[in-house]
Write a protein that holds these residues in place. Structure first.
Motif, short mmCIF file in Angstrom:
data_model
loop_
_atom_site.label_atom_id
_atom_site.label_comp_id
_atom_site.label_asym_id
_atom_site.label_seq_id
_atom_site.Cartn_x
_atom_site.Cartn_y
_atom_site.Cartn_z
N THR A 137 -75.08 13.51 -51.80
CA THR A 137 -74.07 14.18 -50.83
C THR A 137 -75.11 14.09 -49.50
O THR A 137 -76.30 13.84 -49.77
N SER A 138 -75.05 14.84 -48.37
CA SER A 138 -75.71 15.17 -47.15
C SER A 138 -77.06 15.82 -47.50
O SER A 138 -78.00 15.79 -46.99
N GLU A 139 -76.85 16.70 -48.75
CA GLU A 139 -78.06 17.42 -49.15
C GLU A 139 -79.20 16.98 -50.15
O GLU A 139 -80.05 17.27 -50.67
N ASN A 194 -77.26 8.16 -47.99
CA ASN A 194 -77.51 8.72 -46.50
C ASN A 194 -78.42 7.75 -46.00
O ASN A 194 -79.05 8.12 -44.74
N GLN A 236 -87.04 8.82 -45.11
CA GLN A 236 -86.43 10.13 -45.20
C GLN A 236 -86.69 10.78 -46.57
O GLN A 236 -87.12 11.92 -46.36
#
Length: 249
Positions: free
Chosen positions: A72-74, A81, A91
């Motif tokens: 997920t984005s988290e 991502n 990242q």
């Protein structure tokens, strides 16, 4: 030949501590150990990871967040991502340092039971320490290298821990086979894993994150688990049983 031997020793020793101490102990609490042995493992991480040393405390938080928010984005390190492995590594690096420096607000449930040695991390994590290790690797190559091209292998030593993490966290979400249908892209990277201490069985691990043994098929060999069994027999660690295990992140 000496350079190849050095690279192999560095690879497996660094990966042992990242797999057994950072991942299975810090992040998942698969076994217990005394404070004295915990500090010994901290030192072992520093001696083997060198310039790519990472804090077991910060790593534990980051990996627990990965399991809680996979793909997920988290998720602090998901191929979904990032456009490629290099942007994912960058990242991941930024997310890790935000956790390490306290910039990321982390819920208490992600810090329960994590090993912590702030004084040691402050020294081992310093830029001066990283530069000193880089200088040491260059000196070893000066002594052992017999061909100029061997010096091209130095970046592998400089970023050993980061490279190992990137291979598993990128490739094992992109290629491989699946034993279990889970709600993420995790895969088992290779069927017989003598390269990543059993960390290549990523799909198995995401299905059973608290299980000490990552292998489930007859041909899968989890050398990290075998190492933990030996440490358990030597009374250096105490493996938890599934019944007593409470960390489910």
């Amino acid at each position: 030949m000496a350079i190849v031997f050095l690279l192999i020793i560095h690879w497996y020793s660094s990966l042992f501590f990242q797999s057994v101490f950072h991942h299975r102990y810090a992040a998942h609490g698969m076994f217990t150990m005394s404070r004295a042995w915990e500090k010994a493992f901290y030192i072992g991480c520093y001696l083997t990871q060198g310039s790519s040393y990472i804090s077991a405390y910060a790593y534990g938080i980051m990996h627990r967040l990965h399991h809680a928010h996979t793909d997920t984005s988290e998720d602090p390190h998901s191929p979904g991502n990032s456009s490629n492995v290099f942007t994912m590594m960058w990242q991941t690096r930024n997310n890790y340092f935000d956790i390490f420096t306290g910039k990321t607000n982390v819920e208490q449930k992600y810090t329960v039971g994590l090993p912590k040695w702030e004084a040691f991390d402050k020294i081992a994590h310093s830029p001066l320490s990283r530069l000193a290790w880089c200088g040491f690797y260059i000196f070893l190559y000066y002594l052992l290298a017999t061909q100029w091209w061997m010096f091209l292998l130095l970046p592998l030593h400089f970023g050993m821990g980061a490279i190992q993490g990137a291979v598993v966290n990128w490739l094992a979400h992109v290629v491989g086979y699946v034993n279990f249908q889970v709600n993420n892209t995790s895969k088992n990277l290779i069927p017989v894993d003598f390269i990543f201490w059993g960390e290549a069985y990523h799909n198995n691990h995401h299905k059973h994150p608290s299980r000490p043994n990552n292998s489930v098929k007859w041909f899968e060999v989890d050398t990290g688990y075998l190492a933990m069994k030996i440490l358990h027999q030597l009374k250096i660690i105490k493996l938890r049983t599934q019944k007593s295990h409470r960390l489910k992140v």
